[in-house]
Scaffold this motif. Structure first.
Motif, PDB file in Angstrom:
ATOM      1  N   GLY A 199       2.847   1.645  -0.003  1.00 46.40           N
ATOM      2  CA  GLY A 199       3.752   1.162   1.035  1.00 46.40           C
ATOM      3  C   GLY A 199       3.741  -0.346   1.163  1.00 46.40           C
ATOM      4  N   VAL A 200       2.546  -0.934   1.059  1.00 46.95           N
ATOM      5  CA  VAL A 200       2.436  -2.402   1.116  1.00 46.95           C
ATOM      6  C   VAL A 200       3.136  -3.022  -0.082  1.00 46.95           C
ATOM      7  N   ASN A 201       2.928  -2.450  -1.253  1.00 50.24           N
ATOM      8  CA  ASN A 201       3.598  -2.974  -2.448  1.00 50.24           C
ATOM      9  C   ASN A 201       5.116  -2.875  -2.340  1.00 50.24           C
ATOM     10  N   ASN A 202       5.605  -1.799  -1.755  1.00 54.12           N
ATOM     11  CA  ASN A 202       7.050  -1.668  -1.540  1.00 54.12           C
ATOM     12  C   ASN A 202       7.566  -2.748  -0.600  1.00 54.12           C
ATOM     13  N   PHE A 203       6.793  -3.015   0.441  1.00 55.65           N
ATOM     14  CA  PHE A 203       7.205  -4.011   1.435  1.00 55.65           C
ATOM     15  C   PHE A 203       7.284  -5.391   0.812  1.00 55.65           C
TER      16      PHE A 203
END
Length: 596
Positions: free
Chosen positions: A327-331
């Motif tokens: 999720g952090v990488n997507n953000f």
């Protein structure tokens, strides 16, 4: 049943726990922010036996490992971070990361003759009566007898008994006690927060995102330290790209990580439309990946909580960290972030001044990421994100109890086609009654930060509307470059006629207008300054406005939702004007919304 224990521990014991990892310092909100004088004062208090308050730790739950054994939970420091970090710096001589992310040492000097402490400085280094760094005597890295003998050699005339006594008191600082309040692992976040507030009323309120960050940072099994840094550094870089060089120079290990490679694009990025803090990033990453909206659930999952069995399992913690990392990488992904901002801008929200609800834009990003994951067509995603953002702003959907709304909305989005859910919300909350009555009432306000006025301005931006009485200058330019909001019925004119601030500052009396035009309008009532505008058009003498024809004037009034009746209005017509303009503004907002 008591949910905490209160004990006194030797400072050296607490520091040993920190060094061994038994107490994790999570750097919840920020690096070490005390200035050196506060570290000096802390040492002085300990030396003289003054109390330095309690630290509060929350024990992680025991987690069942894959082999069936139980892992003892660490203590997470939730209050006292600055004091403990100061102790490790001054007593053990360890480096700290300061607020500019530089790795520095804080050296506290001690004068055993006067029993005074001071921050080390060039003058002290030249003065042989001072021990330049107390860590030399306390940490044990240097033999104490050598330190004392060297001091006597440099200061042969001092009272040796007094100095020996001072050195004894100095090295006994780690033997002083500090209070530790240890909270039970089965306490929920709300209870922990309440305890924190009651014990430390002067401290900053800890949020659920703070607790999530502490859980992330204290985890060593799944690389939580780098994940916390990724969240923190991205948010700092988004606001101030200059921090890029600080990270490269002062955190070389993190600079080698994939996280850092994925956020390097920020070093040349000056966009300020959406500047997320760590709470925003965690909320978006969590909700988009876990289909949950309450960050208390994330805190539990990071601990390995099995909600059904009410146990804590290492597999759940491992999966949670992996999913949150995704999720952090997507953000932070450059393509995702920039395409999302392009969508927001294409809806007319070109400036952070127009977006007062951070949670509205947070959920818009969640929606973008979720619909992309679900394989929805990009053209549809663009329309859905724009419309949902405006819908949530107009209805104040995330202004109160945002987590409840986040949780409800993300579950609905995963259970049914989004167009169905959007239609349900529009039919229920954006009916004719909203557009014809509720919105008109909402436009009856003097708050220039009103979300309804901001949506109106976004509609003007999207429509390429020109500023009031401007021939070529767009509202877009006036918002983003140099424009100001001015009054259609001049403020001084209304004040002279007895109206108060709430009456003359109605948003229906606001318009983006070039300063040059506003100066020409001055304090005149509308009927007077429009007489000048009409004269200039007929005389081809464009002193007030660049508009040259009556049709250009009428078109300009229409795009600014200014009723044409204004051209013959005076003070007595002010309330009628406000009513007419609110209707025109509401109509424009409605047409804009359904064009998205």
């Amino acid at each position: 049943m008591q949910k905490y224990s209160v004990n006194q521990h030797l400072i050296e014991t607490v520091l040993a726990w920190v060094n061994s990892g038994e107490i994790a310092i999570p750097e919840i909100q920020r690096p070490f922010v005390w200035d050196s004088s506060k570290v000096r004062d802390l040492m002085d208090s300990l030396y003289h036996g003054y109390p330095i308050g309690y630290i509060i730790a929350w024990r992680n739950p025991h987690v069942r490992l894959k082999d069936g054994s139980m892992s003892e939970g660490k203590k997470i420091l939730i209050d006292g971070q600055q004091r403990i970090t100061a102790l490790t710096a001054a007593i053990l001589g360890q480096y700290v990361i300061n607020k500019t992310y530089q790795r520095v040492k804080i050296k506290i000097a001690f004068n055993p003759n006067t029993e005074k402490f001071e921050v080390q400085n060039p003058a002290i280094l030249k003065d042989k009566t001072w021990l330049p760094d107390i860590a030399d005597a306390i940490s044990g890295k240097t033999d104490l007898f050598e330190v004392v003998d060297k001091y006597f050699e440099l200061n042969p005339d001092v009272d040796k008994k007094h100095v020996r006594n001072s050195f004894t008191n100095l090295i006994n600082i780690p033997k002083k006690q500090i209070g530790l309040i240890e909270l039970s692992p089965d306490l929920d976040i709300d209870t922990v927060t309440e305890i924190f507030i009651r014990i430390n009323s002067k401290g900053a309120l800890l949020s659920q995102a703070d607790f999530a960050m502490s859980k992330i940072a204290s985890n060593t099994d799944f690389n939580g330290h780098d994940l916390r840094k990724a969240i923190d550094y991205f948010c700092h870089l988004a606001i101030s790209p200059v921090y890029y060089n600080h990270i490269v120079e002062n955190d070389k290990e993190f600079a080698k990580t994939d996280f850092f490679q994925k956020m390097q694009w920020l070093k040349n990025e000056n966009e300020d439309l959406y500047e997320p803090d760590y709470t925003d990033l965690i909320r978006v990453a969590f909700t988009s990946q876990f289909d949950r909206g309450r960050l208390s659930d994330l805190v539990s999952l990071l601990s390995g909580r099995n909600f059904e069995a009410r146990t804590f399992e290492i597999e759940i913690a491992e999966k949670t960290f992996a999913t949150l990392k995704a999720g952090v990488n997507n953000f932070i992904n450059e393509t995702n972030f920039k395409r999302f901002l392009m969508i927001i801008k294409s809806a007319g929200f070109i400036s952070p001044k127009l977006i007062r609800s951070k949670n509205a834009i947070n959920f818009a990003y969640i929606l973008y990421l979720k619909l992309k994951e679900l394989g929805v067509n990009y053209v549809a995603i663009e329309s859905y994100v724009k419309r949902w953002l405006v819908y949530s702003i107009l209805t104040g959907r995330y202004s109160s109890s945002p987590e409840t709304s986040f949780d409800f909305d993300i579950k609905q989005i995963t259970q049914k086609p989004f167009d169905e859910y959007l239609k349900e919300k529009e039919e229920g909350e954006l009916s004719d009654a909203f557009w014809n009555a509720s919105l008109l009432q909402s436009l009856d306000t003097s708050a220039v930060s009103s979300p309804y006025f901001n949506v109106f301005l976004a509609a003007q931006v999207k429509g390429n509307d020109r500023g009031f009485l401007s021939k070529d200058v767009l509202v877009t330019d006036l918002i983003s470059i140099r424009g100001d909001i001015h009054h259609l019925f001049p403020k001084d004119f209304l004040k002279k006629n007895g109206l108060d601030k709430d009456e003359y500052n109605q948003i229906a009396n606001y318009v983006y207008m070039q300063s040059e035009i506003n100066i020409k309008v001055g304090n005149k009532p509308p009927e007077d300054y429009f007489e000048l505008v009409n004269k200039q058009m007929h005389g081809n003498n464009q002193q007030v406005s660049g508009l040259a024809t009556e049709q250009e004037l009428l078109d300009n009034l229409k795009m600014n939702c200014v009723p044409s009746e204004i051209m013959e209005m005076n003070f007595d017509d002010y309330n009628e004007f406000l009513a007419l303009r609110r209707k025109l503004m509401a109509t424009k907002i409605k047409e804009y919304y359904f064009s998205l």
